[in-house]
Design an enzyme around this catalytic site. Structure first.
Site, mmCIF file in Angstrom:
data_model
loop_
_atom_site.group_PDB
_atom_site.id
_atom_site.type_symbol
_atom_site.label_atom_id
_atom_site.label_comp_id
_atom_site.label_asym_id
_atom_site.label_seq_id
_atom_site.Cartn_x
_atom_site.Cartn_y
_atom_site.Cartn_z
ATOM 1 N N TYR A 1 69.389 66.903 -58.075
ATOM 2 C CA TYR A 1 68.800 67.320 -59.351
ATOM 3 C C TYR A 1 69.808 68.014 -60.270
ATOM 4 O O TYR A 1 69.479 68.962 -60.960
ATOM 5 C CB TYR A 1 67.558 68.205 -59.114
ATOM 6 C CG TYR A 1 66.577 67.553 -58.169
ATOM 7 C CD1 TYR A 1 65.888 66.407 -58.557
ATOM 8 C CD2 TYR A 1 66.400 68.031 -56.875
ATOM 9 C CE1 TYR A 1 65.032 65.770 -57.679
ATOM 10 C CE2 TYR A 1 65.545 67.401 -55.993
ATOM 11 C CZ TYR A 1 64.866 66.268 -56.403
ATOM 12 O OH TYR A 1 64.031 65.629 -55.527
ATOM 13 N N CYS B 1 75.783 75.513 -77.350
ATOM 14 C CA CYS B 1 75.340 76.585 -78.232
ATOM 15 C C CYS B 1 73.888 76.857 -77.918
ATOM 16 O O CYS B 1 72.978 76.384 -78.606
ATOM 17 C CB CYS B 1 75.534 76.188 -79.685
ATOM 18 S SG CYS B 1 77.254 75.852 -80.032
ATOM 19 N N PRO C 1 63.052 62.809 -47.977
ATOM 20 C CA PRO C 1 63.753 63.920 -48.625
ATOM 21 C C PRO C 1 64.684 63.448 -49.733
ATOM 22 O O PRO C 1 65.242 62.347 -49.672
ATOM 23 C CB PRO C 1 64.579 64.535 -47.491
ATOM 24 C CG PRO C 1 64.269 63.771 -46.259
ATOM 25 C CD PRO C 1 63.587 62.522 -46.636
#
Ligand SMILES: *Cc1c(COP(=O)(O)O)cnc(C)c1O
Length: 417
Positions: free
Chosen positions: A373, A335, A263
């Protein structure tokens, strides 16, 4: 409203003050607890637990998890090298990668274990190390992930050798006198437990056709709840069912397979908080929205922008005052209209307003469940913002810097003017 996961409000303010903003804070106790849970995965004939280090690759995290007894799953030659530099013995590292590392030979000679993920990889390995043992990654024909982006099995996925190509696997092995003693399937991230068990049994079926396989790695992918309303896979329940499948496989075929699990998410997702800061609050009128702008976003946490992933967000008043709530969107500093921390669940292009404590400029904000992540998979240096710092809260409650904030000089270091 969501709550702080492991830091207190005072600790959030302390981290913001002492380490600056934005900063990832990892919780050693939480990491160790998850490692213990993975190593208790029920099994019939032995278990190796690996940490899929691409989820979060800081040496301090690798050391904590390998210190508890986990081995490493590396997704590139660079990751394998990084784990070695963090102090992990090469024999404890299994390389399962899309890209063949240029230094594959050197890594394997040091002791790194290799999983061939395509026929080309198997041929290359065979030419380098004829007569040796190897593991193959098979795409069992079915996948499962929390969304299509996280699904890495089935006909729409390029990962592993398609199960119908087993004859070519066997022929290639014969050509190079390779013994295929390991088989690997990793079918997705955030899988539904039923689907996971189903894919595991499909993998066992495939293992019947690779007679020298002694260890079967079922990858990672255990569903991990981040929001309070989401559930986390019960490893004891899943593992119990898998152990029975391994037992009946042994009865039928006389082979006692060693189980491996690897995992990433399950081990680290809920043991990190991003502490960032409200830098502006704007609105688009009575029929529009209130936008709380933080000095972070996709630079540190990209998952909401690409998956519509949900992370708990907690505004911590800088002055410690009790405040009312407001309905708002939380956005990042780039942006880029996709730089949003509150998308509609599962739809990165939609907006998902949240009820949060009224935010004032300067307030620290905790974005929770960012261990997997996030730091490792961010839009680093977009808009030229430096890579942020990382901090560990140790089991004794101290905060220790484990990665410095990048400087502008470091961003520019490799440019050739
Ligand atoms: C990413 C990955 C994992 C870990 O997946 P999680 O969903 O984070 O548990 C395990 N094995 C391989 C080969 C991977 O690529």
């Amino acid at each position: 409203m969501e709550q702080l996961a492991f830091l207190t409000e005072d600790e959030v303010r302390q981290v913001q003050r002492e380490f600056g903003s934005p900063v990832f804070v990892y919780d050693q106790a939480g990491l160790e607890d998850r490692a213990t849970q993975v190593l208790a995965f029920p099994n019939a004939f032995g278990l190796t637990g690996r940490y899929a280090m691409k989820a979060s690759s800081n040496a301090a995290i690798i050391q904590i998890l390998t210190g508890k007894g986990l081995n490493i799953d590396a997704s590139s030659g660079y990751e394998a090298e990084r784990a070695i530099r963090a102090g992990v013995a090469p024999e404890r590292i299994q390389l399962t990668a899309q890209q063949l590392p240029e230094d594959l030979g050197a890594l394997v000679r040091q002791g790194v274990l290799y999983t061939a993920c395509s026929l080309h990889q198997l041929r290359t390995y065979g030419a380098l190390f004829p007569g040796s043992e190897v593991c193959v990654r098979i795409n069992p024909g079915l996948g499962s992930g929390q969304n299509n982006r996280c699904n890495v099995g089935g006909p729409s996925s390029s990962f592993g050798i398609w199960h119908e190509h087993l004859p070519e696997v066997t022929a290639t092995a014969a050509e190079y006198q390779l013994r295929i003693t390991g088989m690997h399937t990793h079918i997705g991230s955030g899988s539904d437990p039923e689907m996971w068990v189903h894919c595991a049994t499909m993998s066992l079926d495939i293992a019947t056709r690779l007679p020298e396989v002694t260890r079967l790695s079922l990858g990672g992918g255990y569903k991990t709840g981040r929001m309070s309303y989401e559930t986390t896979a019960d490893l004891q329940a899943i593992g119990g069912r898998i152990a029975r499948e391994f037992e009946s496989f042994a009865e039928r075929y006389g082979r006692k397979l060693h189980l491996e699990v690897e995992p990433g998410t399950f081990l680290v997702a809920n043991s990190a908080t991003l502490v960032c800061t409200v830098m502006d609050v704007v609105d688009t009128g009575a029929d529009g929205h209130v936008f709380v702008k933080v000095d972070s976003g996709m630079n540190e946490v990209l998952r909401p922008s690409i998956y519509g992933a949900q992370h708990p967000i907690v505004v911590v008043p800088a002055d410690g005052a009790k405040r009312g709530t407001q309905t708002c969107l939380v956005v990042g500093r780039c942006c880029e209209s996709g730089d949003i921390l509150t998308p509609e669940p599962g739809n990165p292009e939609g907006l998902g307003s949240r009820e949060l404590t009224e935010a004032h400029i300067g307030d620290p904000v905790a974005v929770e469940a960012v261990g997997a992540y996030c730091s490792a998979m961010c839009t680093k240096n977009y808009n030229s913002f430096p890579e942020c710092a990382e901090v560990l809260r140790t089991t004794t409650g101290e905060f220790r810097l484990i990665r410095k904030r990048q400087t502008l000089e470091q961003i520019l270091a490799n440019e050739v003017a």
